[in-house]
Write a protein that holds these residues in place. Sequence first.
Motif, PDB file in Angstrom:
ATOM      1  N   ARG A 134       1.936  -7.232  -8.877  1.00 42.28           N
ATOM      2  CA  ARG A 134       0.875  -7.598  -7.947  1.00 42.28           C
ATOM      3  C   ARG A 134      -0.378  -6.749  -8.193  1.00 42.28           C
ATOM      4  O   ARG A 134      -1.505  -7.232  -8.081  1.00 42.28           O
ATOM      5  CB  ARG A 134       1.398  -7.401  -6.514  1.00 42.28           C
ATOM      6  CG  ARG A 134       0.398  -7.753  -5.412  1.00 42.28           C
ATOM      7  CD  ARG A 134       0.975  -7.356  -4.056  1.00 42.28           C
ATOM      8  NE  ARG A 134       0.039  -7.645  -2.963  1.00 42.28           N
ATOM      9  CZ  ARG A 134       0.029  -8.747  -2.256  1.00 42.28           C
ATOM     10  NH1 ARG A 134       0.929  -9.697  -2.495  1.00 42.28           N
ATOM     11  NH2 ARG A 134      -0.858  -8.929  -1.285  1.00 42.28           N
ATOM     12  N   VAL A 194      -6.034  -9.949  -2.970  1.00 44.59           N
ATOM     13  CA  VAL A 194      -4.806 -10.686  -3.272  1.00 44.59           C
ATOM     14  C   VAL A 194      -4.211 -11.191  -1.966  1.00 44.59           C
ATOM     15  O   VAL A 194      -4.026 -10.428  -1.016  1.00 44.59           O
ATOM     16  CB  VAL A 194      -3.787  -9.778  -4.006  1.00 44.59           C
ATOM     17  CG1 VAL A 194      -2.478 -10.529  -4.251  1.00 44.59           C
ATOM     18  CG2 VAL A 194      -4.368  -9.279  -5.324  1.00 44.59           C
ATOM     19  N   VAL A 227      -2.536  -8.204 -10.729  1.00 46.99           N
ATOM     20  CA  VAL A 227      -3.309  -9.346 -10.241  1.00 46.99           C
ATOM     21  C   VAL A 227      -4.615  -8.851  -9.603  1.00 46.99           C
ATOM     22  O   VAL A 227      -5.691  -9.409  -9.835  1.00 46.99           O
ATOM     23  CB  VAL A 227      -2.491 -10.183  -9.239  1.00 46.99           C
ATOM     24  CG1 VAL A 227      -3.346 -11.295  -8.634  1.00 46.99           C
ATOM     25  CG2 VAL A 227      -1.262 -10.776  -9.918  1.00 46.99           C
TER      26      VAL A 227
END
Length: 466
Positions: free
Chosen positions: A278, A240, A281
């Motif tokens: 996050r 990420v 993700v």
Amino acid sequence: MAQQYFFVGIGGSGMMPLAMILNAQGARIAGSDRSLDQGRLAPKFEALKASGIDLYPQDGSGIVSPDQIVVASAAIENDVPDMLAAARAGAARMTRAELLSRLFNAAPVSIGVAGTSGKSTVTGMIGWILNATGRDPTVMNGAVMKNFAAPDRPFASALVGRAGPFVSEVDESDGSIAEYDPTIAVLNNISLDHKSLEELRDLFGGFAARARHAVVNIGDPEAATIAVALDPARVTRIAVSREADLSARDLRPQPFAIDFELVGDGQHIAVRLGVPGRHNVANALAAIAAARAAGVPLAEAASAIEGFTGLKRRFELVGVAKGVSVIDDFGHNPDKIAATLDTLTAFPGRLLLLFQPHGYRPLRVMRPELVAMLAARLRPDDLLVLSDPVYHGGTTSREVTSADIVADLTAQESPARHIPDRADAAAHLVAQARAGDRIVVMGARDDTLSLLAADMVTMLDRREPA
């Protein structure tokens, strides 16, 4: 004649889906469970009975034949009545991991999901992508996958396909990860939970090295070190907000969703993920990369994952009452809890946290990291209440308790309190809550926490205005 299996602790999160898979494949399944004996979690056991699985008290009465294979976790002690009955009957014994790894290793394509955090979510995401794109997977998960749940199948922690890939989360806590030989290995992250980092590096490194292809999150420092040691031609690196074979950029968080741009294979694809944070993700990147390694085109996998609706007890909004949101979450180690808190603190509102640790030994192992993480994230207006750890019987050392964790936090002026009984802890938080607050119930190894979270919504709804 169909093979007979008897599952000791059949209601457990790792046992129930395995029993369901074998039952759907034509084996004869029976089992026992302490929760059944105690009259807890009745709907779960009704679902097992409705699928044709015979249930017995955990008193040895269900094990009567040498033709039965008795399946139990390594934690089941030999003096448990079912184990004594197995010895009297001359029944063979297998651990859950031995049986699962045998099924997993026999599959033409096996996808194993490993890592300290996110295993169940990534497994569910991969299963959903493969199912949505017509690959007919079998999925073994430790959590209920909402995409596959239905009124007649409320406990969908397993999905049974006919000839597609076998997808399973793989556990490192008992070392059984060493028994799996994956076609595709997914390694999301490595941090303290049940074992030392040295042990974890060996276990996860060996798992990834045995795979024909590995998907590794190089955004995690420990996982990145393992990726360096692997043949680059057999690795998909994910991350990420940094360079990788598949990466996520331009994250746009929302309270219960997140948008991002998927970059890989020369493509830039907008993705709307229906679960927040996050960390999700990173989970989505792992799932998309695994599906891609199994032959699903990147754009097709990215489109499919937008339909993923999440897992039970993974940042699950149970309800809202009197302006207070109640969230049920599986957070139980420093990384998982940190991910939940980071997701929540990105938006306004106090956090009222009820954390029931998942055992005394894990509490001892993760004490320094847990205290440091909580002290860094709890804000002055937040409140953390720790109840006593979950305990289902057996012998255990109680060197470190919830009271010790609270004492450590109090010494750092963090807002924490020890309330031993979790019902009292829940009542205390409900009494403290005001509109705009988020109550989060956290813990593992205890499905009744979901019932507690639902009860808290009811308590809030019935509470008289201040």
